[in-house]
Scaffold this motif. Structure first.
Motif, PDB file in Angstrom:
ATOM      1  N   LEU A 165       0.883  -1.134  -0.096  1.00 37.76           N
ATOM      2  CA  LEU A 165      -0.002  -0.207  -0.105  1.00 37.76           C
ATOM      3  C   LEU A 165       0.867   1.241  -0.086  1.00 37.76           C
ATOM      4  O   LEU A 165       0.620   2.315  -0.485  1.00 37.76           O
ATOM      5  N   ASN A 166       1.940   1.350   0.873  1.00 40.80           N
ATOM      6  CA  ASN A 166       2.599   2.621   1.011  1.00 40.80           C
ATOM      7  C   ASN A 166       3.507   2.649  -0.365  1.00 40.80           C
ATOM      8  O   ASN A 166       3.630   3.755  -0.874  1.00 40.80           O
ATOM      9  N   VAL A 167       4.036   1.518  -1.200  1.00 38.70           N
ATOM     10  CA  VAL A 167       4.698   1.657  -2.298  1.00 38.70           C
ATOM     11  C   VAL A 167       3.655   2.082  -3.279  1.00 38.70           C
ATOM     12  O   VAL A 167       4.029   2.961  -4.123  1.00 38.70           O
ATOM     13  N   ILE A 168       2.366   1.791  -3.451  1.00 40.40           N
ATOM     14  CA  ILE A 168       1.412   2.205  -4.434  1.00 40.40           C
ATOM     15  C   ILE A 168       1.223   3.645  -4.244  1.00 40.40           C
ATOM     16  O   ILE A 168       1.126   4.525  -5.197  1.00 40.40           O
ATOM     17  N   HIS A 169       1.073   3.960  -2.935  1.00 41.91           N
ATOM     18  CA  HIS A 169       0.848   5.512  -2.711  1.00 41.91           C
ATOM     19  C   HIS A 169       2.107   6.321  -3.063  1.00 41.91           C
ATOM     20  O   HIS A 169       1.927   7.535  -3.663  1.00 41.91           O
ATOM     21  N   THR A 170       3.271   5.987  -2.772  1.00 42.01           N
ATOM     22  CA  THR A 170       4.518   6.618  -3.477  1.00 42.01           C
ATOM     23  C   THR A 170       4.543   6.660  -5.008  1.00 42.01           C
ATOM     24  O   THR A 170       4.898   7.813  -5.529  1.00 42.01           O
ATOM     25  N   LEU A 171       4.026   5.654  -5.712  1.00 34.24           N
ATOM     26  CA  LEU A 171       4.170   5.805  -7.359  1.00 34.24           C
ATOM     27  C   LEU A 171       2.952   6.872  -7.532  1.00 34.24           C
ATOM     28  O   LEU A 171       3.281   7.469  -8.474  1.00 34.24           O
ATOM     29  N   GLY A 172       2.020   6.999  -7.024  1.00 36.11           N
ATOM     30  CA  GLY A 172       1.113   7.817  -7.279  1.00 36.11           C
ATOM     31  C   GLY A 172       1.554   9.114  -6.960  1.00 36.11           C
ATOM     32  O   GLY A 172       1.135  10.361  -7.714  1.00 36.11           O
ATOM     33  N   ARG A 173       2.418   9.390  -5.851  1.00 40.65           N
ATOM     34  CA  ARG A 173       2.943  10.967  -5.599  1.00 40.65           C
ATOM     35  C   ARG A 173       4.021  11.181  -6.741  1.00 40.65           C
ATOM     36  O   ARG A 173       4.410  12.492  -7.110  1.00 40.65           O
ATOM     37  N   ILE A 174       4.833  10.030  -7.028  1.00 40.86           N
ATOM     38  CA  ILE A 174       5.908  10.377  -8.210  1.00 40.86           C
ATOM     39  C   ILE A 174       5.198  11.055  -9.446  1.00 40.86           C
ATOM     40  O   ILE A 174       5.699  11.811 -10.150  1.00 40.86           O
ATOM     41  N   GLY A 175       4.043  10.285  -9.727  1.00 41.28           N
ATOM     42  CA  GLY A 175       3.335  10.928 -11.001  1.00 41.28           C
ATOM     43  C   GLY A 175       3.709  10.284 -12.060  1.00 41.28           C
ATOM     44  O   GLY A 175       4.100   9.073 -12.322  1.00 41.28           O
ATOM     45  N   ARG A 176       3.692  11.067 -13.380  1.00 41.09           N
ATOM     46  CA  ARG A 176       3.657  10.611 -14.648  1.00 41.09           C
ATOM     47  C   ARG A 176       4.957   9.497 -14.924  1.00 41.09           C
ATOM     48  O   ARG A 176       5.026   8.964 -15.817  1.00 41.09           O
ATOM     49  N   GLU A 177       6.011   9.942 -14.199  1.00 36.08           N
ATOM     50  CA  GLU A 177       7.416   9.256 -14.451  1.00 36.08           C
ATOM     51  C   GLU A 177       7.212   7.857 -14.036  1.00 36.08           C
ATOM     52  O   GLU A 177       8.126   6.915 -14.076  1.00 36.08           O
ATOM     53  N   ALA A 178       6.241   7.784 -13.327  1.00 30.78           N
ATOM     54  CA  ALA A 178       6.068   6.377 -12.655  1.00 30.78           C
ATOM     55  C   ALA A 178       4.986   5.489 -13.523  1.00 30.78           C
ATOM     56  O   ALA A 178       4.706   4.423 -13.221  1.00 30.78           O
ATOM     57  N   THR A 179       4.674   5.830 -14.908  1.00 30.80           N
ATOM     58  CA  THR A 179       3.941   5.314 -15.609  1.00 30.80           C
ATOM     59  C   THR A 179       4.179   3.778 -15.898  1.00 30.80           C
ATOM     60  O   THR A 179       3.471   2.974 -16.308  1.00 30.80           O
ATOM     61  N   ASN A 180       5.627   3.707 -15.989  1.00 28.71           N
ATOM     62  CA  ASN A 180       6.117   2.015 -16.300  1.00 28.71           C
ATOM     63  C   ASN A 180       5.754   1.167 -15.212  1.00 28.71           C
ATOM     64  O   ASN A 180       6.318   0.081 -15.096  1.00 28.71           O
ATOM     65  N   ALA A 181       5.172   1.636 -13.988  1.00 30.17           N
ATOM     66  CA  ALA A 181       4.817   0.907 -13.031  1.00 30.17           C
ATOM     67  C   ALA A 181       3.408   0.214 -13.177  1.00 30.17           C
ATOM     68  O   ALA A 181       2.931  -0.599 -12.569  1.00 30.17           O
ATOM     69  N   ILE A 182       2.880   0.821 -14.251  1.00 29.98           N
ATOM     70  CA  ILE A 182       1.224   0.332 -14.496  1.00 29.98           C
ATOM     71  C   ILE A 182       1.151  -1.014 -14.812  1.00 29.98           C
ATOM     72  O   ILE A 182       0.309  -1.688 -14.131  1.00 29.98           O
ATOM     73  N   PRO A 183       1.890  -1.734 -15.389  1.00 28.29           N
ATOM     74  CA  PRO A 183       1.786  -3.223 -15.742  1.00 28.29           C
ATOM     75  C   PRO A 183       1.854  -3.938 -14.422  1.00 28.29           C
ATOM     76  O   PRO A 183       1.282  -4.987 -14.164  1.00 28.29           O
ATOM     77  N   ALA A 184       2.899  -3.466 -13.497  1.00 28.70           N
ATOM     78  CA  ALA A 184       2.871  -4.330 -12.216  1.00 28.70           C
ATOM     79  C   ALA A 184       1.409  -3.855 -11.221  1.00 28.70           C
ATOM     80  O   ALA A 184       1.266  -4.748 -10.564  1.00 28.70           O
TER      81      ALA A 184
END
Length: 329
Positions: A205-224
């Motif tokens: 949950l904390n990792v997912i929240h962090t990815l959301g805060r990073i923003g568009r640079e984290a789009t490569n996390a979408i498949p995971a």
């Protein structure tokens, strides 16, 4: 005989420490003396105040000793005393000096390094290591010291490194703290994405929240994140789905089934979040209209408002009514 040997060990250990660790002094006493005054909870408060003043006066001159103490392990004497304690009577044991636990030194050293702020810069590599210390207080003090002494990239790298530590409490802490750095946490993305497979739900949950805060640079996390849409824990599913929408609404359609499933859960707090995410998808969530329309008459005003707003953004073909009871309640 055993008592004499232990006392000799204590003397030799003290002499060896002082011989191999040349220290700065204040009022004729070395740094380690003042640190011990602060590490020992039995020391009188006035002596502790004097020790705090001494450490302030020593300033950056104390850093080399504090760095060494941040790695402090139980002394030979402490280990020897613990080993023979079961065979000794209480009377003899009381006559043996009781050593301070090594963790007391580490906690004190980390706290004092934090007090020094940028002046503790030479301690940064050791503070990075200490963020993963087994003791929670040492970790906390070390992290605060690191934040005051190091640049943001160094702190982010230390937290990313902490995500690989087996202790889940450290991983929960590191993943949560990374969210505070928003886009500056982007260099940690490879580790964050890998940590989405963490066995601990709170870490995920904390990792997912962090990815959301990073923003568009984290789009490569979408498949995971898509892999988490079938997660047994509803909070993780919802967080993954809303983060996919937040990172890239164009890819968000894949999250619609998971969001609809949360709406069916009937937990008002989770429902509201899921409904708002469906609204963010606009026309891509038109298939949700049939489930959202009855919610215009939901007993909870939050759900009525969220459903009304979502249906408007989705492009509901008919006018959206206010939905039963007043939304001002």
């Amino acid at each position: 005989m055993g008592l004499a040997v232990l006392c000799l060990v204590a003397v030799v250990a003290t002499w060896a420490w002082r011989a191999t660790h040349r220290e700065a002094e204040h009022e004729g006493k070395p740094v380690s003396h003042w640190v011990e005054q602060l590490a020992n909870p039995k020391v009188h408060v006035l002596d502790r105040v004097k020790a705090e003043d001494a450490m302030y006066a020593l300033g950056s001159n104390a850093v080399p000793v504090l760095v060494k103490l941040l790695r402090r392990e139980e002394s030979i004497y402490a280990r020897s005393r613990a080993a023979v304690a079961p065979a000794l009577s209480e009377g003899i044991l009381r006559r043996l000096p009781e050593p301070l636990p090594a963790v007391n030194y580490r906690r004190t050293a980390a706290r004092l390094l934090g007090n020094l702020g940028p002046a503790s810069g030479p301690a940064v590599p050791e503070l990075v290591r200490a963020v993963g210390d087994p003791d929670r207080q040492v970790r906390g003090y070390s992290y605060e010291a690191l934040r005051r002494a190091a640049s943001t990239p160094v702190v982010v790298a230390a937290l990313a490194q902490a995500l690989r530590i087996p202790d889940e409490t450290i991983r929960v802490f590191a993943a949560g703290e990374l969210s505070l750095y928003d886009n500056d946490a982007a260099p940690a993305l490879p580790v964050l994405i890998a940590t989405l497979e963490d066995p601990d739900a709170t870490v995920r949950l904390n990792v997912i929240h962090t990815l959301g805060r990073i923003g568009r640079e984290a789009t490569n996390a979408i498949p995971a994140l898509v892999q988490l849409l079938d997660e047994p824990k509803v909070e993780v599913r919802l967080s993954a789905a809303t983060t996919i929408v937040r990172l890239d609404a164009r890819q968000g359609k894949v999250a619609v089934p998971a969001l609809l499933d949360v709406v069916r859960q009937r937990d008002a707090t989770l429902m509201e979040v899921a409904i708002e995410a469906l609204g963010d998808l606009g026309a891509d969530a038109q298939g949700a209209s049939g489930l959202l329309e009855p919610l215009l008459d939901h007993e909870d005003a939050r759900i009525r408002r969220a459903a009304s707003a979502a249906l408007r953004r989705i492009g509901f073909p008919r006018p959206v009514a206010s939905g039963g009871a007043s939304d001002s309640e």
